[in-house]
Design an enzyme around this catalytic site. Structure first.
Site, PDB file in Angstrom:
ATOM      1  N   TYR A 330      29.295  29.794 -14.842  1.00 30.92           N
ATOM      2  CA  TYR A 330      28.651  31.043 -15.260  1.00 30.92           C
ATOM      3  C   TYR A 330      28.831  32.095 -14.163  1.00 30.92           C
ATOM      4  O   TYR A 330      28.515  31.854 -13.001  1.00 30.92           O
ATOM      5  CB  TYR A 330      27.168  30.758 -15.507  1.00 30.92           C
ATOM      6  N   CYS A 331      29.359  33.264 -14.525  1.00 34.72           N
ATOM      7  CA  CYS A 331      29.494  34.406 -13.619  1.00 34.72           C
ATOM      8  C   CYS A 331      30.366  34.021 -12.411  1.00 34.72           C
ATOM      9  O   CYS A 331      31.481  33.553 -12.584  1.00 34.72           O
ATOM     10  CB  CYS A 331      28.107  34.907 -13.208  1.00 34.72           C
ATOM     11  N   ILE A 332      29.875  34.180 -11.184  1.00 33.18           N
ATOM     12  CA  ILE A 332      30.696  33.878 -10.011  1.00 33.18           C
ATOM     13  C   ILE A 332      31.091  32.400  -9.988  1.00 33.18           C
ATOM     14  O   ILE A 332      32.157  32.043  -9.474  1.00 33.18           O
ATOM     15  CB  ILE A 332      29.969  34.264  -8.710  1.00 33.18           C
ATOM     16  N   GLY A 334      31.855  30.788 -12.644  1.00 31.32           N
ATOM     17  CA  GLY A 334      32.982  30.733 -13.569  1.00 31.32           C
ATOM     18  C   GLY A 334      34.260  31.173 -12.885  1.00 31.32           C
ATOM     19  O   GLY A 334      35.331  30.585 -13.098  1.00 31.32           O
TER      20      GLY A 334
END
Length: 597
Positions: A330-332, A334
């Site tokens: 998720y986000c960073i 990812g």
């Protein structure tokens, strides 16, 4: 029978009480401010070259095309004077009413007095005209490159938002009405709220968005049952209790962002993705990252990968006896999961069967709303800050994110708390939003310089752990979930990077709503829909033009995709065994560590 003298004495007593409270609060205020450890000053404003270049462009335009600038100035002056005359004429009629108002709706000005009261309406209309004049002046500047223009637009808008009349007591009818109604009590409560926030944040003015006392991790947020089954200096690995008698053989490992804490995926039972996944029949592991202090200054992306990602995958395989896992970032996390997949490809390691990315960027060629903060003046300032502190303190990152939506996340909460004297709401999402994390100094600079500024992962390769990693190395089955209104990881930017992967088996989804609400979107609410399109050869606009809209959450669609890659059904696995005994109940201990100020 109450006399006038009794009422006067009662009011005098109340006034004396409030004055005594103000005196005590003033002492606390000064003491709190004295504890402040301010951030590097260069992080408070851009390099002055931004404004110097703007001024140079303005005067160059003045010399080359004076008529255009005079036309804009005369239009602004004309509207301002005309409005003043209209206000005077309205008063001269002997009726207490405002002149005609065509400035449009703005939720900051929802109090009826902004439309009906001559004073407040005059202030509002002048503010709106001033704001339009500033935007026009900035928008028509020539000889600025696109980066400078984006930065100037951003900082000009920050000035406009900051100077809104709603932000000042004398021009905020809501605050003035409340002060009169409560005989000044609301202002004293507001001062108490301000001092409490300063004390809670060692002198930094960070307005509380939620009532901290209303929530407790493990009691009414982050309540899905599970156990910490592994711990090292980087993370705690939580294995969640099964909710079905049988589970898919292949375990699922979720890597949340370490900028925030993992329980955004487990806020309450009704919107918990973690709980929902266990109910679909999966053995679920979730990483809870450490919250670094200055001793972690030399922790880099390589440590997150080796001691975080790869170690969590190893433990999940060891506990379940499986050779592969499915992974989510998720986000960073990812972004980093992409790096991990590239690294494993070069090592010939097939530990990951499939990967899912939530709002994950890999191509930073267009920096979007973060453009103002990703230029050298700010990045140089962050480098000085982390060299001194060892970490990028959580409040700096939180402040930056908040200023991207300053009216919603700074000024409106401050007005409610400090001017109206209201207690912050008991809102779980805002509670999570205020529970930030620090970032290790080395990791911050690797990410900002190598990935964000130089865009090395898609342009030439990002060197890490003895390998040159590239997005095209990612070639296993992948799915990307993005969000239509995401201002942090814009879906078009996520799409552009996703297109550059080497996978022949990939799916892309755009959820309605934003960075959090688009992901935390349970099927039971039937709130936000999503878009799909199998043709990933199109550009972003073409992809959306040909996409199919589906009502409801993307969760079931993703689970159907995941199920095909998760193996046969086996007896459910209970957390904690002889090899990996339970160390602590979920949500663990690392998640409870607060960020440094």
């Amino acid at each position: 029978m109450t006399t006038k003298e009794d009422v006067a004495l009662e009011n005098l007593d109340r006034l004396n009480e409030n004055l005594a409270r103000v005196e005590e609060l003033s002492k606390r205020f000064l003491n709190a401010v004295s504890q402040r450890n301010p951030a590097n000053p260069t992080l408070n404003a851009p390099d002055q070259d931004v404004f110097l270049n703007a001024a140079t462009a303005y005067w160059a335009e003045m010399a080359q095309n004076p008529s255009k600038l005079f036309e804009n100035q005369l239009e602004f002056w004309g509207k301002s004077v005309k409005h003043y005359i209209e206000a005077q004429q309205a008063l001269a009629k002997g009726t207490f009413e405002a002149p005609q108002d065509e400035t449009g709706d703005d939720r900051r000005f929802s109090n009826p007095l902004w439309k009906t009261h001559p004073y407040f309406n005059f202030v509002k209309q002048q503010y709106m005209r001033n704001a339009d004049a500033i935007r026009t002046a900035v928008g028509e500047l020539q000889d600025l490159d696109e980066t400078e223009r984006k930065r100037l637009n951003y900082f000009a808008q920050q000035i406009i938002d900051m100077m809104a009349p709603t932000n000042f007591l004398g021009t905020n009818p809501d605050a003035l009405e409340k002060a009169v109604e409560t005989e000044g009590e609301s202002l004293v409560r507001g001062l108490e709220n301000l001092v409490a926030d300063l004390e809670a944040n060692q002198g930094e003015m960070l307005v509380r968005l939620a009532d901290d006392s209303a929530f407790e991790l493990g009691r009414n947020v982050a309540t899905t049952p599970g156990q910490v089954v592994y711990r090292n200096r980087m993370m705690e690995l939580i294995q969640y209790a099964p909710a079905t008698d049988q589970v898919h053989a292949t375990p699922l490992v979720i890597f949340p962002p370490w900028i925030n804490k993992f329980y955004i995926l487990d806020l309450t039972a009704r919107n918990s993705l973690i709980k929902w996944i266990t109910e679909q029949g999966y053995t679920l592991f979730v990483v809870s990252w450490f919250n670094p202090d200055p001793s972690y200054r030399d922790i880099g992306m390589e440590h997150y990968i080796e001691e975080g990602f790869l170690e969590a995958i190893r433990v999940a395989k060891d506990i379940t006896g499986e050779r592969q896992v499915n992974a989510v970032g998720y986000c960073i996390a990812g972004t980093t999961l992409h790096l991990v997949l590239s690294l494993l490809k070069k090592r010939g390691d097939k530990s990951i069967k499939s990967a899912t990315f939530f709002t994950a960027l890999t191509d930073f060629s267009d920096q979007g709303e973060f453009t103002p903060f990703l230029q050298n003046d700010f990045i140089d300032g962050i480098e000085v800050e982390v060299e001194k502190q060892g970490i990028l303190r959580g409040f700096i990152m939180g402040r930056t994110m908040s200023f991207l939506r300053s009216n919603d996340l700074i000024y409106s909460p401050a007005i409610r708390s400090y001017m109206l004297g209201e207690a912050p709401p008991a809102f779980d999402l805002l509670y999570w939003n205020g529970d930030g994390s620090n970032l290790p100094g080395r990791m911050v600079m690797q990410y900002l310089r190598g990935l964000c500024q130089r865009n090395e992962f898609v342009e030439g390769g990002f060197e890490l752990l003895g390998e040159k990693l590239h997005v095209s190395d990612v070639d296993l089955p992948i799915m990307s979930i993005t969000c239509e209104n995401d201002h942090i990881a814009r879906w078009k930017d996520c799409y552009r990077g996703f297109q550059q992967t080497g996978s022949k088996n990939r799916s892309f989804i755009v959820s309605e709503s934003g960075h959090v609400a688009g992901i935390v979107n349970p099927p039971s609410k039937n709130k936000y829909g999503h878009y799909t399109n199998d043709d990933l050869s199109l550009d972003a606009d073409g992809w959306m033009a040909g996409a199919t809209h589906h009502d409801g959450s993307w969760w079931p669609r993703w689970e159907s995709w995941l199920r095909k890659r998760s193996g046969k059904m086996v007896p459910a696995r209970t957390p904690g065994d002889s090899g990996y005994p339970a160390l602590a109940p979920a949500p663990g201990t690392y998640v409870k560590v607060k960020a440094n100020i």
